[in-house]
Design an enzyme around this catalytic site. Structure first.
Site, PDB file in Angstrom:
ATOM      1  N   GLU A 148       0.841  -1.195   0.000  1.00  0.00           N
ATOM      2  CA  GLU A 148       0.000   0.000   0.000  1.00  0.00           C
ATOM      3  C   GLU A 148       0.876   1.246   0.000  1.00  0.00           C
ATOM      4  O   GLU A 148       1.656   1.461   0.933  1.00  0.00           O
ATOM      5  CB  GLU A 148      -0.916   0.026   1.223  1.00  0.00           C
ATOM      6  CG  GLU A 148      -1.996  -1.033   1.231  1.00  0.00           C
ATOM      7  CD  GLU A 148      -2.987  -0.829   2.378  1.00  0.00           C
ATOM      8  OE1 GLU A 148      -2.712  -0.002   3.283  1.00  0.00           O
ATOM      9  OE2 GLU A 148      -4.036  -1.500   2.371  1.00  0.00           O
ATOM     10  N   CYS A 149       0.763   2.061  -1.010  1.00  0.00           N
ATOM     11  CA  CYS A 149       1.412   3.369  -1.100  1.00  0.00           C
ATOM     12  C   CYS A 149       2.930   3.252  -0.979  1.00  0.00           C
ATOM     13  O   CYS A 149       3.617   3.050  -1.977  1.00  0.00           O
ATOM     14  CB  CYS A 149       0.824   4.321  -0.057  1.00  0.00           C
ATOM     15  SG  CYS A 149       1.175   6.060  -0.399  1.00  0.00           S
ATOM     16  N   ALA A 150       3.489   3.361   0.216  1.00  0.00           N
ATOM     17  CA  ALA A 150       4.941   3.225   0.362  1.00  0.00           C
ATOM     18  C   ALA A 150       5.403   1.871  -0.154  1.00  0.00           C
ATOM     19  O   ALA A 150       6.462   1.757  -0.791  1.00  0.00           O
ATOM     20  CB  ALA A 150       5.342   3.388   1.826  1.00  0.00           C
TER      21      ALA A 150
END
Length: 816
Positions: free
Chosen positions: A339-341
């Protein structure tokens, strides 16, 4: 079946708008209440990850989020009750202005919305730095705007002067709301910010120390008793606490490992995510992509959450062994959520620095912030959902990925493909709260259970009997059990051998010890001491075990389990070795390199060690190991014991893990040294309650004396903490006299953090100093050292200067 109403004291801390200081004050209230002996549960309205990190630091419990968009309105009260299990009071920090919510949602997901659903009273934090009587109009408007929101009090922030504050307080009388406290303009302690808001607590070495100052200021300036009375006015809640075991199920056999990214680069994840995965039959083990060179043993699934890989890109890029290990695992089909990072980390590069390379994409920083709630659709059958599954989440980033989506996108946002998906991979910018979508957790856990790949438990069964990879190291030198600093003493010798602070004991401590004589007619009960220590470190009482000094603690650890490969990091205090040997174990030694300043290298510890003991700051080297190095020792199935006997002599106790609950960690403390009470065997162990239960079973009844109990209670007080800070500062000043003198003499020494210095004075000097009237601690009884070294206790400058003069006489020209 109707749920039994549950009473929970609680308050929402809100503000008219962002920037009024509600994060500072909400976190400070949590810390102040915790330090006053209350068990506090911290919560945050909205999807934010950073504020809950500070809440966790303040309360010693996981920070929790309450967000109707992410989890559904109907789950707010159950999640609040789940997070507050066992707590005396819940503090809920709001988001933005009190009535600001989802754009176009007429206040949906606002602080007011959550306060109304959870029937929680609201305290307003108001920045008064640019107004006086107008503040009353603002507050009155906030009260009248929505009568269903119960505003019960006000805290004034950033007052310019006492006169300015009095004008505002007078004007507020017309609202009928009590003013619970006033903070001056220069009282605030604000966490540093960067491109996505506050710097996470896990990235700040000074966070705990800053929080202590903030808690003291809040306790001084806010009426905590009145605030608690308002919190207790909250009505009971008619709901059953959320339980992950009610929404997911676990297979009857096997517990595969899910490796969850952590450390400074990956600080964003919801507490309920890990709870759901454990309830679904998986073991979750945190690893640090900045420092760990390989995945935890038995890894069968990957969870790479949010954080700041763009800030730590250079460090992530430098860890090539782990990047290659991750790339191989993802390519092999290991179930992976990013997720994201995590999405950025799996790309080929971030701002041209190499990353894992499991995705054919590159990421770059942009000037534009993406911050938005999302409602998305899974386009095809994938790891986290069947085709057509709808998921709510949010995005929060200043990067972009090119291409935006893979051949099989992870999701559709308004019909536009985003992210990278398959039946084994989900990588996108979307953050999801799995308590709102437990089927995601179940689906991921099921794939992990069925995964068979290189390095997993299914592919490589554990051998029936453990096999050692290196031989144990024997103790060196004289009998390590018998040789302590006090054996150096003799009549007429100046004592620089025993690490006991030579300042007089505080009067209040002597009074407490004398008063304890009245208790010697009854069997001692350490419960009140354990509660006092728990308050001092912000931990639950069942995570504290009082002991008859650190020596008893090491004995309890040695007998607690049938350790098959215990390791002691040396040079260090030899009592852990002696305890292990007495319990029938043969400890191995990992020697720190003197050429590296005796720094701890976690990679030198055997991977299959099930017990690791290390000092911090270490006796006799005086080295203070970084927190990240100690965390890197943690492994599933391993217990790490950190001896912090001298940590209270370190200004600010920087690097301490005493207030940091971590799975598998035990922290040992001693009160003997700083408080000059070697005749009172007083110490304690901090750690997971299950681990401490193993130790308690080994502890004989009434081993902790009445005087030791009195000492623990007294030295856990706020007065004691202030005195400890004074003593630690004085020790640092005295130590500088010693190290400056050694430097002038050309004598090598180890950079010190404790109230003693390890110096390389040359062979035979220990004996010659003794003949000259000085007792220093011989070093050849410590594994890894020889008689060229001595340990010198820090003493007052006049004593130290006499020793230095003697060293000049004894050393002659040999030091140059």
């Amino acid at each position: 079946m109707t749920a039994t109403p549950t009473s929970l004291a609680r308050l929402v801390i809100a503000a008219p708008a962002s920037g009024h200081g509600k994060t500072t004050i909400a976190t400070g209230l949590m810390a102040a209440l915790s330090r006053a002996g209350h068990v506090v549960s911290g919560h945050k309205v909205g999807p934010d990850y950073i504020d809950p990190g500070y809440h966790a630091l303040a309360t010693g419990r996981p920070g929790r989020n309450l967000d109707p968009h992410m989890v559904g309105e109907h789950r707010l009260v159950p999640l609040l009750l789940h997070g507050a299990r066992g707590a005396d009071v819940a503090i809920v920090e709001g988001v933005m202005g009190l009535h600001d919510g989802q754009i176009g949602g007429e206040g949906f997901a606002s602080t007011a919305h959550v306060a109304t659903v959870t029937r929680t009273p609201v305290v307003l934090v108001v920045d008064i730095s640019h107004a006086s009587r107008s503040i009353a109009a603002t507050v009155q408007g906030m009260v009248a705007f929505d009568p269903s929101v119960r505003v019960v009090g006000v805290i004034l922030n950033k007052a310019g002067s006492e006169r300015h504050a009095a004008e505002v307080v007078s004007a507020l009388e017309s609202t009928g709301l009590p003013v619970l406290g006033v903070l001056q303009r220069d009282d605030g302690i604000v966490a540093p910010s960067r491109h996505l808001g506050l710097v996470p607590a896990d990235e700040r070495d000074d966070a705990a120390h800053a929080l202590d100052r903030l808690a003291a200021q809040i306790a001084d300036r806010v009426d905590l008793a009145q605030l608690l009375a308002l919190a207790r006015s909250a009505p009971p809640l008619d709901a059953t606490p959320w339980d992950p075991a009610d929404v997911v199920h676990a297979p009857t056999t096997g517990r595969p490992v899910i490796a969850m990214a952590g450390g400074r680069a990956f600080t964003f994840r919801y507490a309920e995510t890990e709870e759901l995965l454990r309830a679904a039959g998986c073991d979750v083990v945190t690893f640090d992509p900045l420092t760990d060179e390989r995945l935890p043993d038995g890894t069968a699934g990957l969870y790479l959450g949010g954080g700041f890989p763009e800030v730590h890109a250079a460090g992530l890029a430098a860890n090539a062994p782990l990047r290659e290990s991750l790339r191989a695992a993802v390519v092999a089909g290991m179930p992976t959520v990013a997720e994201c990072a995590g999405l950025l980390y799996l790309c080929r590069s971030v701002d041209d620095l190499p990353m894992v390379g499991a995705l054919d994409a590159d990421a770059v920083m942009t000037p534009r912030l993406t911050l938005s709630y999302r409602s998305v659709v899974v386009p095809t059958d994938q790891l986290l959902g069947a085709a057509g599954t709808r998921v709510t989440g949010h995005e929060f980033h200043r990067t972009t990925v090119e291409p935006r989506a893979g051949g099989e996108p992870a999701l559709l946002i308004d019909g536009v493909p985003h992210g990278f998906g398959s039946d084994t991979l989900h990588a996108s910018y979307l953050h999801t709260h799995w308590a709102g979508h437990p089927r995601i957790a179940q689906r991921f856990a099921d794939r992990v259970h069925s995964f068979v790949g290189p390095g997993t438990a299914a592919a490589a069964p554990a051998p029936t009997a453990p096999v050692r990879t290196s031989a144990p190291s024997p103790l060196s030198g004289p009998d390590a059990r018998a040789w302590h600093g006090d054996r150096e003493l003799a009549p007429g010798l100046v004592d620089l051998a025993v690490n006991i602070h030579d300042a007089p004991r505080p009067g209040w401590l002597d009074e407490a010890l004398l008063a304890a004589l009245h208790d010697v007619g009854a069997y001692p009960d350490p419960t009140r001491a354990e509660h006092a220590i728990a308050r001092r470190h912000g931990r639950p009482a069942d995570e504290v075990l009082a002991t008859a000094g650190a020596a008893e603690a090491f004995g309890l650890v040695a007998r607690a389990r049938p350790w098959w490969r215990p390791v002691v990091v040396h040079p260090q205090f030899t009592e852990p070795d002696a305890a292990l040997v007495a319990a029938g174990h043969t400890p191995e030694h990992v020697l720190c390199d003197p050429g590296a300043g005796f720094a701890l290298d976690p990679a030198r510890v055997p991977e299959d060690a099930d017990l690791v003991v290390v000092g911090n700051p270490t006796n006799p080297t005086s080295v203070l190991h970084p927190e990240r190095s100690l965390r890197a020792l943690l492994r599933p199935g391993r217990v790490v014991v950190v001896d912090e006997a001298f940590m209270d002599a370190v200004p600010g106790e920087r690097g301490s893990l005493a207030g940091t609950p971590l799975s598998g960690l035990l922290v040992v403390r001693s009160l003997t040294k700083l408080w000059s009470i070697p005749g009172v065997r007083a110490g304690y162990v901090l750690g997971d309650s299950a681990l401490l239960a193993d130790l308690r079973r080994q502890q004989p009844p009434w081993s902790v004396s009445a005087q030791a109990i009195a000492a623990m209670v007294a030295t856990a007080s706020e007065e004691a903490r202030a005195e400890a800070a004074v003593r630690a500062t004085a020790i640092a000043g005295w130590r500088a006299v010693l190290t400056d003198g050694l430097t002038e003499l050309g004598i090598a020494f180890v950079a010190p953090a404790a109230p003693f210095v390890l110096a390389k004075v040359g062979r035979g000097t220990h004996r010659r100093l003794r003949e000259a009237g000085y007792a220093v601690r011989r070093a050849d009884t410590f594994p890894g050292l020889d008689d060229a070294w001595v340990r010198i206790a820090v003493r007052r400058p006049e004593t130290t200067r006499k020793l230095l003069t003697t060293l000049i006489t004894e050393g002659g020209a040999r030091w140059s």
